[in-house]
Enzyme design. Sequence first.
Site, PDB file in Angstrom:
ATOM      1  N   LYS A   1       6.863  -0.771   5.715  1.00 18.43           N
ATOM      2  CA  LYS A   1       5.423  -1.006   5.916  1.00 18.43           C
ATOM      3  C   LYS A   1       5.174  -2.344   6.606  1.00 18.43           C
ATOM      4  CE  LYS A   1       4.008   2.797   3.779  1.00 18.43           C
ATOM      5  NZ  LYS A   1       3.443   3.926   4.513  1.00 18.43           N
TER       6      LYS A   1
ATOM      7  N   TYR B   1       1.971  -4.192  -0.381  1.00 13.15           N
ATOM      8  CA  TYR B   1       3.281  -4.817  -0.610  1.00 13.15           C
ATOM      9  C   TYR B   1       4.020  -5.093   0.693  1.00 13.15           C
ATOM     10  CZ  TYR B   1       4.910   0.150  -1.050  1.00 13.15           C
ATOM     11  OH  TYR B   1       5.175   1.489  -0.878  1.00 13.15           O
TER      12      TYR B   1
END
Length: 283
Positions: A175, A160
């Site tokens: 991330k 994601y």
Amino acid sequence: MQHDALEVPAAARPFAPGLYAGQTAVITGGASGLGLELTRALAHLGATVLVPSRDAAKHAPLLEEAAARNWRVECAVLDVRDNHAVDRYAAAMLAAHGRIDLLVNNAAGNFVCPSERLSANAWRAVLGIALDGTFYCSKAFGRGMLAAQRGAILNIVATYAWTGMPGVAHSASAKAGVLALTKTMAAEWAGRGVRVNAIAPGPFHSKGAKQNLWPNEEVKARMEREIPMGRFGTAEEVAAHCLWLLSPYSGWVTGECFVVDGGGSLGKGMWLPGERLASVKET
Ligand code: COA
């Protein structure tokens, strides 16, 4: 708990015994979940494994297992959000062990919360651990690796990071930042003996993820239906790929992100494999 001294941790099985002998690895959050499987596998393959993590309660069972199996594992309480504490820890570990060869930025925090309800504090907590912590540790240990002209860093991200995902604005943003950091540091350090890679696991079985990401069986079943291979992964499966990226077999790989997700992030078609479509002629 009983420990079988001869049992090889699952993630270590594809690798030659002693592959990491003489090396020192740091695995943040390495006392639970994926980090724990990495700790077990690297220790079994001969590395000295240093495990900084926030929760001292998780250290005792790991140290007990390590003692029973003659692994070299050391734990310390550290919050990777505290850059001064990270610097002090890195200096102490370098002084004690001479060289750090491997770093896995595994510590993370996550929970599902719609963006419009996410507090500034919650956003900061997750970004602080996953993004700031990865940078602080990479910088602190990377300097020693650059001085030694050898080292490998592995960052744990998620698919994601590039698809986004409802409910995890904080973690997805962190991330995505870690992925950019991976590629940037890889490019900066490639000529100086230090590789920096990332791995993007799909959902895999772990106590922390179960509590935070799929609290009940219904949610889990729905998530599994979205994965072409029809199941979650295991921490051991993901850890084996981490070991591969850290190992000399990946000596010419840097700045790469390897997806381990049973096909979960692949495009979803307009039809499902096996489904009959009236418009398709039989051949
Ligand atoms: N939903 C919404 N907000 C949440 C939350 C949830 N499930 N869990 C924590 N928060 C919020 C808190 O309310 C707080 O915000 P506030 O002060 O505005 O109320 C903020 O996040 C910080 O929480 P706190 O518990 O004080 O922070 P922490 O630093 O101790 O914890 C977390 C860090 C938030 C990442 C926590 O979820 C954690 O430690 N998780 C365990 C590890 C983990 O998640 N592993 C990953 C598994 S996939």
